[in-house]
Write a protein that holds these residues in place. Structure first.
Motif, short mmCIF file in Angstrom:
data_model
loop_
_atom_site.label_atom_id
_atom_site.label_comp_id
_atom_site.label_asym_id
_atom_site.label_seq_id
_atom_site.Cartn_x
_atom_site.Cartn_y
_atom_site.Cartn_z
N HIS A 62 7.80 0.12 1.72
CA HIS A 62 8.10 -0.88 0.69
C HIS A 62 8.66 -0.25 -0.58
O HIS A 62 9.46 -0.86 -1.30
CB HIS A 62 6.82 -1.66 0.34
N TYR A 63 8.27 1.00 -0.87
CA TYR A 63 8.69 1.59 -2.14
C TYR A 63 10.16 1.98 -2.17
O TYR A 63 10.72 2.21 -3.24
CB TYR A 63 7.82 2.81 -2.49
N LEU A 64 10.82 2.05 -1.00
CA LEU A 64 12.24 2.40 -1.00
C LEU A 64 13.07 1.32 -1.69
O LEU A 64 13.96 1.62 -2.48
CB LEU A 64 12.73 2.64 0.43
N GLY A 65 12.77 0.07 -1.42
CA GLY A 65 13.47 -1.01 -2.10
C GLY A 65 13.16 -1.01 -3.59
O GLY A 65 14.04 -1.27 -4.42
N HIS A 66 11.92 -0.72 -3.93
CA HIS A 66 11.51 -0.65 -5.33
C HIS A 66 12.30 0.44 -6.05
O HIS A 66 12.77 0.25 -7.18
CB HIS A 66 10.02 -0.36 -5.41
N ARG A 67 12.50 1.57 -5.40
CA ARG A 67 13.25 2.67 -6.01
C ARG A 67 14.69 2.26 -6.30
O ARG A 67 15.23 2.56 -7.37
CB ARG A 67 13.23 3.90 -5.09
N GLU A 68 15.30 1.61 -5.34
CA GLU A 68 16.69 1.18 -5.53
C GLU A 68 16.80 0.17 -6.66
O GLU A 68 17.74 0.20 -7.45
CB GLU A 68 17.25 0.59 -4.23
N PHE A 98 18.15 0.89 -14.28
CA PHE A 98 18.48 2.00 -15.17
C PHE A 98 19.99 2.12 -15.34
O PHE A 98 20.49 2.32 -16.45
CB PHE A 98 17.92 3.31 -14.60
N ASN A 99 20.74 1.99 -14.25
CA ASN A 99 22.20 2.08 -14.32
C ASN A 99 22.80 1.00 -15.21
O ASN A 99 23.79 1.22 -15.92
CB ASN A 99 22.82 2.01 -12.92
N LYS A 100 22.21 -0.19 -15.16
CA LYS A 100 22.74 -1.31 -15.93
C LYS A 100 22.27 -1.32 -17.38
O LYS A 100 23.03 -1.65 -18.29
CB LYS A 100 22.35 -2.63 -15.27
N GLY A 101 21.02 -0.99 -17.60
CA GLY A 101 20.46 -1.13 -18.95
C GLY A 101 19.99 0.14 -19.61
O GLY A 101 19.56 0.12 -20.76
N GLY A 102 20.07 1.28 -18.89
CA GLY A 102 19.61 2.53 -19.47
C GLY A 102 18.10 2.58 -19.58
O GLY A 102 17.38 1.71 -19.06
N ALA A 128 10.07 0.34 -18.57
CA ALA A 128 8.82 0.73 -19.23
C ALA A 128 8.63 2.24 -19.08
O ALA A 128 9.26 2.88 -18.24
CB ALA A 128 7.65 -0.02 -18.59
N ASP A 129 7.74 2.81 -19.89
CA ASP A 129 7.50 4.25 -19.83
C ASP A 129 7.11 4.70 -18.43
O ASP A 129 7.61 5.73 -17.93
CB ASP A 129 6.40 4.65 -20.82
N TYR A 130 6.24 3.95 -17.75
CA TYR A 130 5.79 4.40 -16.44
C TYR A 130 6.93 4.33 -15.42
O TYR A 130 7.00 5.15 -14.48
CB TYR A 130 4.57 3.61 -15.96
N GLU A 131 7.86 3.38 -15.62
CA GLU A 131 8.99 3.27 -14.70
C GLU A 131 9.96 4.44 -14.87
O GLU A 131 10.54 4.94 -13.90
CB GLU A 131 9.70 1.94 -14.93
N LEU A 132 10.13 4.89 -16.10
CA LEU A 132 10.97 6.06 -16.33
C LEU A 132 10.35 7.30 -15.69
O LEU A 132 11.04 8.14 -15.12
CB LEU A 132 11.15 6.27 -17.84
N LEU A 133 9.03 7.39 -15.76
CA LEU A 133 8.34 8.49 -15.08
C LEU A 133 8.51 8.39 -13.56
O LEU A 133 8.68 9.40 -12.87
CB LEU A 133 6.85 8.48 -15.42
N GLU A 134 8.52 7.18 -13.04
CA GLU A 134 8.75 7.00 -11.60
C GLU A 134 10.09 7.61 -11.18
O GLU A 134 10.19 8.28 -10.15
CB GLU A 134 8.73 5.52 -11.23
N LEU A 135 11.13 7.35 -11.99
CA LEU A 135 12.46 7.87 -11.65
C LEU A 135 12.44 9.40 -11.55
O LEU A 135 13.14 9.97 -10.71
CB LEU A 135 13.48 7.44 -12.71
N ILE A 136 11.66 10.03 -12.40
CA ILE A 136 11.56 11.49 -12.35
C ILE A 136 10.78 11.94 -11.12
O ILE A 136 11.18 12.87 -10.42
CB ILE A 136 10.89 12.02 -13.63
N LEU A 137 9.69 11.25 -10.84
CA LEU A 137 8.82 11.63 -9.73
C LEU A 137 9.47 11.39 -8.37
O LEU A 137 9.10 12.04 -7.39
CB LEU A 137 7.49 10.90 -9.83
#
Length: 236
Positions: free
Chosen positions: A16-22, A28-32, A37-46
């Protein structure tokens, strides 16, 4: 018989998390970064360190422990490893982001007259020191044109004290042929207001530097929620 990929669930469906990642990447691509949220930005790194795992719980655990994105990436590696499930690869990714932020901020003050780019100096000091959990005392050494010669940490201490020796600071200034310095230290408590000791130490350093013709342009105190300039406060 062909086996289902290891990353699929028993029904052969992608995790399920593959769709969430996309979806996160698309936002991020559209809005930077402001769109996340802070935790979502951390997700992108992780994502990079953990390609086959749902990292949202880890990202939320980081925010829960450290308070914000900035504080999470600035945390010491040994403290990051206290988060259950956060391995060495993930810690490295977080520290790469921290190093990149510091490098970008520093590039804004290199080879430029420091006093004419004061906002960039403050941004660099905040990126470097604002979210540390211990006190550091940093010196920016400047040449006759107020261009940065060197940026060095002179003292590392506890949550409320870093050892600083005025004569050692001036000895190093002479070694570098510096004409001026900017003193910088952080208050891990978050409050950047100068203490009586901060003011006293600044005047000690000014007194030692005066006969050596090494000027103290300012003393910046960096906190999580802002900064204080002793020059701006007319304390020097």
């Amino acid at each position: 018989m062909t086996k289902a990929p290891a990353s699929s669930d028993p029904a052969g469906e992608p995790p399920h998390y593959l769709g969430h990642r996309e979806r996160l990447r698309e936002r991020f691509n559209k809005g930077g970064a402001d769109a996340l949220a802070d935790y979502e930005l951390l997700e992108l790194i992780l994502f990079r360190a953990m390609p086959r795992r749902d990292v949202k719980p880890l990202a939320k655990a980081l925010i829960g422990r450290f308070g914000s994105f900035a504080e999470a990436i600035a945390a010491r590696p040994e403290r990051l490893r206290e988060i259950d499930g956060l391995g060495d690869a993930a810690v490295v990714e977080l520290k790469i982001v921290e190093a990149a932020a510091k490098r970008l901020a520093k590039s804004a003050i290199e080879k430029r007259p420091t006093m004419s780019s004061f906002a960039a100096v403050v941004d660099y000091c905040r990126a470097t020191m604002a979210f540390l959990d211990h006190e550091e005392f940093r010196i920016l050494f400047l040449d006759k044109k107020n261009v940065l010669i060197a940026d060095e940490v002179q003292g590392v201490g506890t949550v409320d004290h870093a050892p600083v020796y005025p004569r050692e600071i001036m000895r190093r200034a002479l070694e570098l042929s510096a004409s001026a310095i900017i003193l910088v230290h952080n208050h891990p408590s978050g409050d950047p207001q100068p203490s009586t000791d901060d003011i006293h130490l600044t005047h000690q350093i000014i007194a030692v530097g005066k006969p050596l013709k090494v000027a103290v342009h300012d003393h910046l105190i960096i906190g999580k929620h802002g900064h204080a300039s002793l020059k701006g406060l007319r304390l020097i």
